[in-house]
Design an enzyme around this catalytic site. Structure first.
Site, PDB file in Angstrom:
ATOM      1  CD  GLU A   1      34.847  38.055  -0.792  1.00  0.00           C
ATOM      2  OE1 GLU A   1      34.225  39.058  -0.411  1.00  0.00           O
ATOM      3  OE2 GLU A   1      34.291  37.023  -1.219  1.00  0.00           O
TER       4      GLU A   1
ATOM      5  CD  GLU B   1      34.269  33.463   1.722  1.00  0.00           C
ATOM      6  OE1 GLU B   1      33.160  33.955   1.429  1.00  0.00           O
ATOM      7  OE2 GLU B   1      35.179  34.116   2.253  1.00  0.00           O
TER       8      GLU B   1
END
Ligand code: GAL
Length: 890
Positions: A190, A259
């Site tokens: 991320e 995710e």
């Protein structure tokens, strides 16, 4: 013609070649390549739709891994995903640890053994609510280092660790092209969220990280999650509650969801997040409906932050995450079961999903839509589709209206779509699954008093109902307040917490001496004021002692401290104990974050003005005496000078406690109930089971009933309001021996160890409710007679399926009604229509078995109790350990 002998020799030769091949190429699969196109990963030349379950290996024990992997496979996972944990693997620079819970190779091999693939997210920054986001704390000490940016010292260290992992995987032959299970790798995590904070250097870093990863020759594709500028061949992927409609940054890359947040984490004093499975299934079905190809549950099993591995600010020891497998390794129902059905439905669509380059879109209503996948998309127009062979077509029908059921017509047939749901039609005609219709069982868990292994059956029943404490025999020893060893040092000024502790302990003692004159005392009395300790900013916990006495505790994440203090005339010892409760794991510039105090520390209200303690002389002491003497271990604990604890002793702060206890009988997971304690840490036989803290969640903010319809956020369906966030702490069975288990506790604020108990976690009650109109069991689609066309899937009746945990059987059916029953689990009642046969049919099918199924139909339940009425079968069953039954029979 090859003669018989020759054939035998040929066979032997083939076996030999195969063995050689397995030894040199890994034992799990015949070697295969992984590539990708815009639609999917291409595994051994074939596109695949993949379901993956996130399991972080150090959040369980190696003894738990096989069962977790098996349950993931049974639940329909094709792959297991995990991060790597740098600070666990390299606790000291250059000294690697791949043992025990950190035995990554063993974990990947177990996954390979089970026939599943592996997704390895190396990071090495991982976030993950893990201490310091996975970074070793020593990394901060490297001169000139700046994390996660175009910084030479950082890049050097990152490359070294990533290379180490890739090399290890290659040496162990764990990549797909070696016959291993690893099909995908991740670099960074991320970084897109942080890139802006690093300006041009951030952009350079992304390119560097990508090239560095690709340069390692791992031979499988790499991803970067939440990285819209992922360069070249690196696939950018989505992390979120929903990822349908996600588009990677190139038309040549597939849509991957690294995710899928199926729950959330929590903090000490926080509520427990809950994501309803109807919404989760909706999100997953929408993802595959709209062109997604690989989805990973974050987490499929969350587990436990053992030791001091939990991140911060303030993340609790449990990492249950409301995942399909709970913290203890038990199925969380109906989440696990409903997702299993969903996965089976998606699998049934896989041939069409992978065959089509893109879906055919049909608007069915204002908030309703269909995506249809054809095995031969080019040649098939929807108008002529009715005449097409049905096996070549799969469809997803979505109703995204949050409130209303919609009736839609699709290919000439009418379908009723519940609000916020997706219906999956593997053959474009028959309903295999609807995300909002849960037929899977619910399991009600209990955490109950464990019985001693030595008592016989009648007593066992008694002890179970009594509040039984672990033992009546406790020892204790006080932890010294302040400086306890020669190993202290004195410095002018305030040092940053982590610079001193190197995170070897949560605790850092600071001691200084304050002189208070008669004039000061008189001044305070006259003006009716007291001096105040002021610290500009502090995290996570501060305890203030004056002359050995605890006078204040402050908890917060960079909060200001204003602590009034009562001094004596003359010299006063001021002790500040700064504590961490999990290091920050998210944010830019983590290396600068630090812990402890920031800004100025001073004493205000003195006659001659403020005293600037930031410039005072402080004596520093890292950690606790007991911690450094390792008095929590079996080998060292005797050193501590324990004395017996009286039953009526008052709770005492900064105290170590120890006791011995026997392991409870059976195979159920074990929990320690520390609800009577304050804050501290606990060890069993030297294993650090984690931090504990008895903080209560706010009273409000948990809805009476959770509405799954509409977009989910972690605050939506909170539970556990007004209750302590965590009272049960997992003690893995493999850390226990039959008797004499050493429990050592360090308590900071005062608690009652006599109330501590050992409990067993069990799925005690199962419930299920399935109507006559429910879809047939998913596995019936693969029934050879259905495939051969002997009978239609439509002719197969729905079923109720019950399954106790392994080693448990259904001891009794507490309720069964086929008709129009009311209520919900543990609260069922018969309605106007009820078949008198219900209980006997279900009992006969289920009692004494680990699992059972009952057909929900008039014929299955001995006749029609009320014609023309849609009937439902509701069942409540009780599971008991099969060994308990064994005992009671004697
Ligand atoms: C994501 C992150 C994960 C984890 C998750 C929250 O943003 O990539 O590592 O922290 O949030 O559980």
């Amino acid at each position: 013609m090859v003669g018989f002998e020759n054939k035998a020799v040929l066979k032997l030769l083939l076996v030999y070649i195969f063995i050689q091949f397995s030894v040199t190429c890994g034992n799990f699969f015949p070697p295969f390549n992984v590539t990708y196109d815009h639609r999917a990963l291409i595994i051994d030349g074939k596109r695949r739709m993949l379901i993956s379950g996130g399991i972080h290996y150090p959040r369980a024990t190696p003894q738990m891994w096989p069962d977790l992997i098996a349950k993931s496979k049974e639940g329909g996972a094709d792959a297991i995903e995990s991060y790597t944990f740098w600070n666990g693997h390299e606790p000291v620079k250059g000294q690697y640890n791949f043992e025990g819970r950190f035995d990554l190779v063993k974990f990947v091999k177990l996954v390979g053994d089970s026939g599943l693939y592996f997704l390895l997210r190396i990071g090495p920054y991982v976030c993950a609510e893990w201490n310091f986001g996975g970074f070793p704390v020593w990394l901060r000490d490297i001169p000139g280092i700046e994390f996660r940016t175009d910084n030479e010292p950082f890049k050097r260290e990152m490359q070294r660790f990533v290379t180490k992992i890739v090399d290890l995987m290659r040496e162990e032959k764990l990549f797909s092209w070696q016959g291993g299970p690893i099909i995908l790798l991740q670099i960074e995590n991320e970084y897109g969220n942080m890139e802006g904070s690093y300006g041009q250097k951030g952009k350079e870093y992304v390119k560097w990280a990508a090239n560095m990863a690709l340069g390692l020759g791992a031979g499988v594709p790499w991803v970067m999650c939440k990285q819209t500028d992922a360069p070249g061949d690196i696939i950018d992927t989505c992390n979120n509650y929903y990822c349908d409609g996600y588009k990677p940054n190139s038309p040549n890359k597939p849509t991957i969801w690294t995710e899928d947040w199926d729950g959330w984490y929590t903090t000490w004093g926080g509520r427990l997040p809950h994501r309803p499975v109807e919404d989760l299934a909706f999100a997953v079905a929408r993802f595959f409906q709209r062109g997604g190809s690989l989805m990973n549950y974050y987490m499929y099993f969350g587990g436990t932050n053992f030791g001091r591995t939990s991140g911060g600010p303030f993340y609790i020891t449990s990492y249950d995450y409301d995942a399909p497998i709970d913290e203890y390794g038990l199925r969380s129902e109906p989440k696990w079961g409903h997702l299993k059905d969903l996965h089976a439905a998606i699998k049934l669509c896989e041939p069409a999903l992978v065959a089509a380059d893109s879906p055919q879109y049909m608007k069915l209503g204002p908030n309703q839509e269909a995506h249809v996948y054809w095995e031969n998309a080019q040649s098939t127009g929807l108008n002529s589709s009715l005449s097409e062979s049905q096996s070549t077509c799969s469809a997803f029908l979505a109703n995204i209206d949050e409130h209303n059921t919609a009736t839609v017509t699709f290919r000439g047939k009418s379908y009723s779509l519940p609000p916020w749901s997706v219906s999956i039609l593997p053959d474009c005609s028959n309903l295999a699954f609807n995300t909002a219709k849960v037929g899977a069982q619910t399991a009600m868990k209990v955490v109950e008093y464990a019985s001693s292994p030595k008592i016989s059956a009648p007593e066992l029943v008694m002890t179970k109902s009594e509040a039984s404490s672990i033992t009546e025999s406790w020892m204790s020893v006080k932890e010294p307040i302040g400086i306890w060893s020669e190993n202290n040092f004195t410095v002018q000024g305030m040092l940053e917490h982590l610079k001193v502790t190197k995170d070897e302990s949560d605790y850092l003692w600071h001691m200084t001496r304050i002189y208070v004159s008669d004039d000061d005392i008189a001044f305070w009395e006259e003006n009716q004021v007291s001096p105040t300790l002021v610290i500009d900013s502090m995290r996570d916990v501060l305890r203030v002692f004056i002359n050995g006495k605890l006078i204040g505790s402050i908890t917060g994440h960079w909060v200001k401290v204003m602590q009034p203090i009562q001094f004596q005339q003359g010299y006063n010892d001021l002790i500040l104990l700064s504590q961490t409760v999990g290091l920050q794991n998210y944010g830019a510039f983590l290396e600068k974050d630090g812990a402890g105090f920031r800004g100025q520390t001073k004493l205000t209200g003195f006659k001659n003005g403020d005293i600037d303690l930031s410039k005072a002389s402080w004596i520093y002491q890292v950690g606790l005496k007991g911690e450094f003497q390792k008095i929590f271990t079996v080998e060292e604990n005797e050193k501590a000078g324990w004395t017996e604890l009286k039953l009526d002793s008052t709770p005492s702060t900064f105290t170590w406690y120890k006791a011995y206890f026997d392991s409870p009988d059976g195979s159920e997971p074990v929990a320690l109930d520390l609800g009577s304690m304050g804050k501290g840490q606990a060890w069993v036989n030297g294993h650090h089971i984690g931090r504990y803290w008895n903080l209560t969640a706010p009273k409000d903010g948990c809805p009476n009933s959770c509405n799954y319809r509409g977009a989910y956020g972690s605050n939506k369906c909170m539970t556990n309001c007004g209750k302590p966030t965590q009272t049960w702490y997992h003690v893995p069975r493999s850390w226990l021996q039959e008797s004499n288990n050493l429990l050592v506790i360090f308590e900071e604020t005062g608690g009652d160890p006599f109330e501590i108990s050992v409990k067993l976690r069990e799925s005690r009650i199962l419930c299920a409710q399935v109507s006559e109109s429910h879809y047939p069991p998913l596995d019936q689609w693969l029934n050879p007679d259905v495939i051969d066309g002997k009978f239609s899937i439509n002719d197969i009746k729905p079923q109720i399926r019950l399954q106790c945990e392994d080693g448990h059987i259904i001891s009794s059916i507490e309720f069964a009604s086929y008709g129009t029953p009311h209520g919900s689990c543990q609260n069922f009642s018969e309605g106007n229509c009820h078949s008198p046969n219900s209980l006997s049919v279900v009992s006969k099918a289920c009692e004494g078995r680990n699992s059972c199924s009952v057909e929900v139909s008039n014929s299955g339940l001995g006749g029609d109790p009320c014609r023309g009425v849609l009937k439902t079968l509701a069942v409540e069953a009780r599971c008991v350990s099969s060994s308990t039954i064994g005992v009671s029979q004697f």
